[in-house]
Design a protein around this motif. Structure first.
Motif, short mmCIF file in Angstrom:
data_model
loop_
_atom_site.label_atom_id
_atom_site.label_comp_id
_atom_site.label_asym_id
_atom_site.label_seq_id
_atom_site.Cartn_x
_atom_site.Cartn_y
_atom_site.Cartn_z
N ASP A 97 0.64 -1.28 0.23
CA ASP A 97 -0.59 -0.03 0.17
C ASP A 97 0.98 1.25 0.03
O ASP A 97 1.88 1.07 0.38
CB ASP A 97 -1.32 -0.26 0.92
N VAL A 98 0.16 2.48 -0.78
CA VAL A 98 1.03 3.53 -0.56
C VAL A 98 1.31 4.02 0.46
O VAL A 98 2.03 4.26 1.45
CB VAL A 98 0.07 4.68 -1.12
N SER A 99 0.41 3.81 1.67
CA SER A 99 0.29 4.49 3.78
C SER A 99 2.10 4.36 3.56
O SER A 99 2.90 3.86 4.76
CB SER A 99 -0.28 4.52 4.12
N GLN A 102 4.79 5.10 2.59
CA GLN A 102 4.75 6.93 3.15
C GLN A 102 5.07 7.03 4.61
O GLN A 102 6.77 7.52 5.27
CB GLN A 102 3.60 7.61 3.15
N GLU A 103 5.02 5.81 5.61
CA GLU A 103 4.77 5.31 6.75
C GLU A 103 6.91 5.02 7.00
O GLU A 103 7.30 5.81 7.74
CB GLU A 103 4.40 4.72 7.43
N GLN A 106 8.75 7.77 6.29
CA GLN A 106 8.70 8.78 7.19
C GLN A 106 9.55 8.07 7.79
O GLN A 106 9.80 9.35 9.13
CB GLN A 106 6.95 9.10 7.87
N ASN A 122 5.15 14.19 3.14
CA ASN A 122 3.85 13.53 3.82
C ASN A 122 2.71 13.84 2.24
O ASN A 122 1.33 12.58 2.20
CB ASN A 122 3.66 13.55 5.19
N GLU A 123 2.52 14.86 2.55
CA GLU A 123 1.44 15.42 1.45
C GLU A 123 1.99 14.87 -0.35
O GLU A 123 0.85 14.61 -0.69
CB GLU A 123 1.70 16.91 1.49
N GLU A 127 1.50 10.80 -3.90
CA GLU A 127 0.38 11.34 -5.02
C GLU A 127 1.67 10.63 -6.10
O GLU A 127 0.78 10.19 -6.59
CB GLU A 127 0.36 12.53 -5.24
N THR B 13 -6.42 4.53 1.50
CA THR B 13 -5.16 4.39 1.95
C THR B 13 -4.78 6.29 1.85
O THR B 13 -4.12 6.43 2.58
CB THR B 13 -3.89 3.71 2.11
N THR B 14 -4.92 6.77 0.48
CA THR B 14 -4.39 8.34 -0.08
C THR B 14 -5.39 8.95 1.33
O THR B 14 -6.47 8.94 1.54
CB THR B 14 -3.83 7.79 -1.20
N SER B 15 -4.43 10.28 1.07
CA SER B 15 -5.35 11.24 0.90
C SER B 15 -6.25 11.54 0.20
O SER B 15 -7.73 12.22 1.14
CB SER B 15 -4.43 12.82 1.06
N ILE B 43 -2.21 8.83 8.08
CA ILE B 43 -0.95 8.48 8.92
C ILE B 43 -0.16 10.03 8.48
O ILE B 43 1.16 10.22 8.63
CB ILE B 43 0.33 7.18 7.77
N ASP B 44 -0.32 10.45 7.67
CA ASP B 44 -0.02 12.19 7.21
C ASP B 44 -0.33 12.54 7.96
O ASP B 44 -0.79 14.19 7.64
CB ASP B 44 -0.14 12.84 6.00
N SER B 69 -4.67 17.49 4.13
CA SER B 69 -3.33 17.71 2.65
C SER B 69 -4.32 18.47 1.63
O SER B 69 -5.48 18.42 1.53
CB SER B 69 -2.64 16.48 2.37
N ALA B 70 -3.53 19.12 1.08
CA ALA B 70 -4.39 19.92 -0.71
C ALA B 70 -5.02 18.80 -1.51
O ALA B 70 -6.53 18.78 -1.73
CB ALA B 70 -3.36 20.14 -1.84
N SER B 71 -4.79 16.96 -1.22
CA SER B 71 -5.64 16.24 -2.08
C SER B 71 -6.01 15.85 -1.61
O SER B 71 -7.76 16.12 -2.11
CB SER B 71 -4.61 15.19 -2.93
#
Lengths: 263, 142
Positions: A97-99, A102-103, A106, A122-123, A127, B13-15, B43-44, B69-71
């Motif tokens: 997963d993307v998360s 990302q974790e 981080q 993180n933002e 993407e 999971t994504t924003s 998580i962000d 987040s912007a998204s």
């Protein structure tokens, strides 16, 4: 002996000069390379995987104590747990997963006490990860993090060797005209809000990423796809946005996000 | 106030996915006339918005300690606009960063967004200024 340092600015040109393919046999000459940046490693790893699909054998020459493994992620670990500083990971698009990625990124930042804007990382990184997950032709992509304490930046490079931006955009009828244009036009287009091969709700991620780097006093966004590139390069002395052709045409998308540390 | 947690209704999971699911939850709540708190955790940081009813409009409150987040915001706004509901909402914001994100969404999507900033009501309108994406690009081969 002259040595060459590979960077995001010269790696395509260097690969064009150093890779030859004849009668289904590839030869990649990596002699004389003293160092490489995070992006170059991911770029060469994508190139290596791409070339392997087109040749029956690939010979790699290196200098002295260097081995091919020093330059290319050949025997790669998989999954989010494998993400470490200065190590290229192969990420399965369906299994990870993307998360999770990302974790892990981080955690790398926190473990090494890298003073970058974690909120921005993180933002924007998810993407790019999301794009890499949904677009590549193959079911994996490559990811590498690098940290230069002396120069004060943190690099995240992500690459695949799938359809690339032009190949993806041209599937939508309104962008089909891009098929006959150089890759750089498709790349430039992809940073415009709402330009996407998907539905209208999408197409904002790259635009947000683009505007973030445009606004930074220091930072680098480099994206290559096919034989086109796009570069935002900001430091205290100059702010520039350039786009153009690369000397090597590599399938897929390879991207570098360079975040500078706070003083 | 009853808490409505987005994590209970999405496994994504994504924003942006959180924004999409938050918007769908808001729309559903609106249709059922039950406006509660909608909270999305990722998580962000915490993508969190609180929905308030008012006599004539609905308030989406983005608390000062929330860092959406912007998204996430873009997806909520897009979904509400798509259902012709955006004009019924006002975003209560507390910091510059969120304002800038809403300003960019307004420009990129060419839509007006009602806000309440420091208890002042205003509308962010798409700017006539050229988008940042239309800056000067120098062409040079590498």
């Amino acid at each position: 002996m002259n040595t060459t340092e590979l960077t995001y600015k010269n790696v395509a040109r260097q690969m064009n000069e150093r890779l030859t393919i004849k009668d289904k046999t590839g030869n990649l000459d990596l002699t004389g390379i003293s160092n490489f940046d995070t992006f170059s490693n991911v770029y060469i790893t994508c190139l290596y995987q791409d070339v392997l699909m087109r040749v029956s054998s690939l010979n790699i020459q290196t200098t002295g104590d260097k081995s091919a493994q020093d330059f290319i992620g050949i025997h790669l670990e998989h999954g989010a747990d494998s993400i470490k500083l200065n190590s290229t990971s192969r990420i399965h698009t369906r299994k990870t997963d993307v998360s999770e990625i990302q974790e892990r990124i981080q955690n790398v930042i926190l473990e090494h006490r890298v003073a970058v804007d974690l909120e921005a990382v993180n933002e924007h990184v998810p993407e790019v990860l999301h794009n890499a997950k949904v677009h590549p032709f193959e079911q994996f992509y490559f990811l590498r993090c690098g940290f230069s304490k002396t120069e004060g930046f943190f690099d995240i490079a992500i690459g695949d060797f799938g359809y690339g931006i032009r190949g993806t955009l041209k599937q939508k009828s309104e962008y089909s005209y891009l098929a006959s244009k150089p890759h750089m036009y498709s790349i430039e287009k992809s940073f415009i809000p709402k330009v996407t091969s998907k539905n209208e709700a999408r197409g904002m991620g790259l635009s947000e990423l683009h505007d973030y780097f445009l606004e930074q006093s220091k930072g680098v966004l480099f994206l290559s796809s096919g034989d086109g590139y796009y570069l935002i390069e900001n430091d205290l002395e100059k702010h520039s946005v350039t786009s153009g052709n690369l000397e090597y045409n590599l399938n897929g998308v390879q991207i570098l996000l360079r975040f500078f540390c706070s003083e | 106030m009853k808490m409505f947690k987005l994590s209970n209704i999405t496994k994504r999971t994504t924003s942006r996915d959180h924004g999409s699911d938050a918007a769908l939850a808001i729309i559903e709540l609106l249709h059922n006339h039950i406006i509660e708190k909608v909270e999305a955790s990722s998580i962000d940081g915490v993508n969190s918005v609180t929905i308030h009813t008012n006599t004539d409009e609905l308030m989406i409150d983005i608390s000062d300690d929330s860092r959406p987040s912007a998204s996430f915001l873009d997806e909520i706004i897009y979904r509400l606009d798509d259902k012709n509901l955006l004009h019924r909402f006002r975003f209560r914001i507390h910091n510059d960063r969120v304002f800038q994100k809403l300003e960019k969404i307004s420009n990129d999507r060419v839509i007006s967004i009602n806000i309440n900033w420091n208890d002042k009501r205003k509308t962010i309108k798409p700017s006539d200024k050229p988008s940042k994406a239309k800056h000067k690009i120098i062409h040079r081969d590498l």
